[in-house]
Scaffold this active site. Structure first.
Site, PDB file in Angstrom:
ATOM      1  N   ASP A   1      -0.219  -0.731 -18.320  1.00 28.43           N
ATOM      2  CA  ASP A   1      -0.386  -0.789 -16.681  1.00 28.43           C
ATOM      3  C   ASP A   1       0.164   0.612 -16.932  1.00 28.43           C
ATOM      4  O   ASP A   1       0.774   0.756 -16.791  1.00 28.43           O
ATOM      5  CB  ASP A   1       0.136  -1.861 -15.949  1.00 28.43           C
ATOM      6  CG  ASP A   1      -0.237  -1.563 -14.167  1.00 28.43           C
ATOM      7  OD1 ASP A   1      -0.315  -0.247 -14.510  1.00 28.43           O
ATOM      8  OD2 ASP A   1      -0.464  -2.172 -14.291  1.00 28.43           O
ATOM      9  N   HIS A   2      -1.076   1.071 -16.422  1.00 29.95           N
ATOM     10  CA  HIS A   2      -0.171   3.465 -16.580  1.00 29.95           C
ATOM     11  C   HIS A   2       0.194   3.527 -16.011  1.00 29.95           C
ATOM     12  O   HIS A   2       1.414   4.755 -15.578  1.00 29.95           O
ATOM     13  CB  HIS A   2      -1.671   3.598 -16.837  1.00 29.95           C
ATOM     14  CG  HIS A   2      -1.966   4.636 -15.539  1.00 29.95           C
ATOM     15  ND1 HIS A   2      -3.187   3.487 -15.171  1.00 29.95           N
ATOM     16  CD2 HIS A   2      -2.256   5.497 -14.480  1.00 29.95           C
ATOM     17  CE1 HIS A   2      -3.147   3.638 -14.105  1.00 29.95           C
ATOM     18  NE2 HIS A   2      -2.832   5.417 -13.560  1.00 29.95           N
TER      19      HIS A   2
ATOM     20  N   HIS B   1      -1.516  -2.809 -11.220  1.00 28.93           N
ATOM     21  CA  HIS B   1      -0.738  -1.862 -10.280  1.00 28.93           C
ATOM     22  C   HIS B   1       0.240  -2.158  -9.273  1.00 28.93           C
ATOM     23  O   HIS B   1       1.067  -1.838  -9.582  1.00 28.93           O
ATOM     24  CB  HIS B   1      -1.132  -0.221  -9.882  1.00 28.93           C
ATOM     25  CG  HIS B   1      -2.704   0.549 -11.397  1.00 28.93           C
ATOM     26  ND1 HIS B   1      -2.214  -0.116 -12.524  1.00 28.93           N
ATOM     27  CD2 HIS B   1      -4.341   0.939 -10.487  1.00 28.93           C
ATOM     28  CE1 HIS B   1      -3.337   0.328 -12.956  1.00 28.93           C
ATOM     29  NE2 HIS B   1      -4.290   1.270 -12.489  1.00 28.93           N
TER      30      HIS B   1
HETATM   31  C1  BG6 Z   1      -7.360   3.181 -12.558  1.00 27.77           C
HETATM   32  C2  BG6 Z   1      -7.751   3.107 -11.283  1.00 27.77           C
HETATM   33  O1  BG6 Z   1      -6.700   2.393 -12.700  1.00 27.77           O
HETATM   34  O2  BG6 Z   1      -6.392   3.696 -11.466  1.00 27.77           O
HETATM   35  C3  BG6 Z   1      -8.599   4.446 -10.857  1.00 27.77           C
HETATM   36  O3  BG6 Z   1      -8.998   2.428 -12.166  1.00 27.77           O
HETATM   37  C4  BG6 Z   1      -7.426   4.824  -9.756  1.00 27.77           C
HETATM   38  O4  BG6 Z   1      -9.748   4.161  -9.624  1.00 27.77           O
HETATM   39  C5  BG6 Z   1      -6.334   5.222 -11.198  1.00 27.77           C
HETATM   40  O5  BG6 Z   1      -8.345   6.320  -9.281  1.00 27.77           O
HETATM   41  C6  BG6 Z   1      -5.526   5.955  -9.841  1.00 27.77           C
HETATM   42  O6  BG6 Z   1      -4.450   6.430 -11.026  1.00 27.77           O
HETATM   43  P1  BG6 Z   1      -3.723   7.203 -10.711  1.00 27.77           P
HETATM   44  O7  BG6 Z   1      -2.651   7.599 -12.025  1.00 27.77           O
HETATM   45  O8  BG6 Z   1      -3.927   8.576 -10.105  1.00 27.77           O
HETATM   46  O9  BG6 Z   1      -2.772   7.196  -9.239  1.00 27.77           O
END
Ligand code: BG6
Length: 493
Positions: free
Chosen positions: A180-181, A243
């Protein structure tokens, strides 16, 4: 050791994620000395690419991703560690030849038979790939084997269970790194530190002193070319299940007895277990959905979601979610956690606002002037930092107050040096630290919570869509959700 040595196998190496995040992250790890030079990367995908062509793509990706000049010679010698292996996901023979390649790379680069398998392709193949890895004995190693798996981890609880059963036949729970980045973001990791390293916050961090907590993750981008995926997913599955709920659990968890992986994840899962389950019949009291129509962002015309390619004219998919989450435990009883996230909103921003309760008595207000609220804002992105709003005497006045903001925020210069979330998480995985990855029970509880809402929305037609114009902060119902409780969304700062 801090310089792990392994062979990384990326399934889906011709895709967007590999290009935008994985190659540049591996490069940074390498350049900053966080990866041994005894490593190799094997890109696996369906297309018939050559090693040379693949290396060119890697070089291009590294250049595209860096703001600063990168040394071309450096990148070229880095790209020599990359190999391409075309494959057919259903064909055992391509796994047999992949194994030969991996064994050979172990020899060439003196890798102690450590293997990291990274699934960065269409999720429907995750299970099949895992089973094939086992069958062709790619997972029989003397060193370690680990599986990194991207979202979506299923699209509901039953499908997540099927996927989990498949990968668990080949990898044990502690070999599985569900990424989960958001958990790799600097300021998301900081939530724990802000809470557990500061007496002045942690003592107040409960229902006696906190009125509500607001979590916004807005995006100004529209769905772009991802119509196909997004139409089936929607904001609830795309952002909330993972997230948003992960950030909520970090905000709400009890202090762990120590910072070890299982203690931290054990506390997080307790939060997910205490989330008040919202049955479909009550979904509308807690959840608001939206879908954007045509509008304008930064003076640019944006067409509505239903006009995006691969999206139907009467699409029932939500591109915005707001919700009120209740955590039914001692610490949080009665404190709403409001979350909202969506596409084509005013700005790209992720921010948390902790709104403190009023003092028992206001000595300074009059009937129409009340004290400003005490707010703790955690800026996750694009700025990183914290702001604390408090009241002070209005200069020169007699008994009047004014809110001021104390700010600790890292903008521009420092921010560019923050390691990318992916870089950090890939390194964690290579050194065997799963703290910032989601454990199976976290995933299962999140789906369980989400599923009844998703079902309710599936059965409820989207005739009210579109209900917010691109470039706004979502439908009016999202404001009403808080107004019902006497609150409002604090503006994004
Ligand atoms: C991803 C989603 O997990 O997270 C995307 O699939 C979203 O739809 C993205 O744009 C948002 O990540 P960040 O790091 O740009 O806030």
């Amino acid at each position: 050791t801090n310089q792990p040595s392994c062979v990384i196998v990326i399934f889906g190496a011709t895709g967007d994620l590999a290009k935008r995040k994985l190659f540049p992250s591996i490069y940074n790890l390498f350049k900053n000395g966080n990866l041994s030079d005894r490593f190799a990367v094997v890109g696996v995908a369906r297309r018939e690419w050559s090693n040379d062509f693949f290396r060119e793509k890697v070089i291009e990706a590294v250049h595209d991703a860096s703001d600063a000049e990168v040394d071309s010679e450096d990148v070229a010698s880095f790209s020599d560690h990359f190999y391409y292996h075309p494959f057919d996901v259903r064909d055992t023979a391509s796994f047999v030849s992949l194994k030969q390649l991996l064994d050979q790379l172990d020899d060439t680069y003196e890798v102690p038979n450590n293997r990291l398998f990274y699934m960065a392709m269409a999720p429907e193949y995750f299970g099949t790939i895992a089973l094939h890895l086992d069958e062709a004995k790619l997972t029989e190693v003397d060193g370690w084997k680990r599986l990194v798996i991207e979202k979506p981890f299923g699209h509901d609880l039953p499908s997540a269970e099927v996927l989990n059963d498949q990968i668990r036949q080949v990898f044990s729970e502690d070999e599985i790194y569900r990424i989960d980045h958001y958990l790799g973001k600097e300021m998301v990791q900081n939530i724990e530190v802000i809470r557990f390293a500061n007496a002045m916050f942690e003592q107040l961090w409960n229902n006696r002193f906190i009125a509500n907590i607001q979590l916004t993750s807005s995006e100004s981008l529209d769905v772009g070319e991802r119509g196909n995926y997004y139409e089936k997913s929607g904001a609830l599955r795309d952002m909330v299940q993972n997230h948003m709920l992960q950030m909520v659990s970090l905000l709400a968890m009890e202090p762990p007895i120590n910072l070890s992986t299982e203690e931290v994840r054990g506390e997080k899962v307790k939060v997910l277990r205490s989330l008040r389950h919202v049955p479909a019949s009550e979904a509308d009291d807690y959840f608001v959905r939206g879908q954007y129509g045509a509008g304008e962002i930064d003076s640019q015309a944006i067409k509505g979601f239903r006009e995006v390619e691969s999206v139907t004219d009467d699409s029932n998919t939500e591109t915005f979610v707001a919700a009120k989450l209740m955590i039914d435990n001692h610490r949080w009883a009665g404190v709403p956690f409001y979350i909202r996230t969506g596409k084509s909103m005013t700005v790209k921003s992720t921010q948390i606002v902790v709104e403190f309760k009023d003092l028992p008595m206001n000595l300074y207000g009059t009937q129409d002037v009340s004290l400003g609220k005490n707010l703790l804002t955690i800026h996750i992105q694009p700025d990183e930092g914290i702001t604390l709003q408090m009241n002070v005497k209005k200069p020169g006045s007699n008994g009047e107050t004014t809110p001021i903001a104390m700010e600790f925020s890292k903008k521009s210069a420092l921010k560019m040096n923050s390691p990318e979330a992916y870089e950090r998480l890939m390194h964690d995985c290579m050194i065997g630290d799963a703290t910032n990855f989601t454990r199976w029970d976290e995933v299962a509880h999140s789906w369980q919570f989400i599923d009844s809402i998703a079902e309710h929305w599936r059965d409820k037609l989207g005739e009210e869509f579109p209900n917010y114009p691109a470039g706004s902060m979502g439908p009016i119902a999202s404001d009403e959700l808080l107004a019902k409780d006497g609150f409002h969304w604090w503006p994004i700062t």
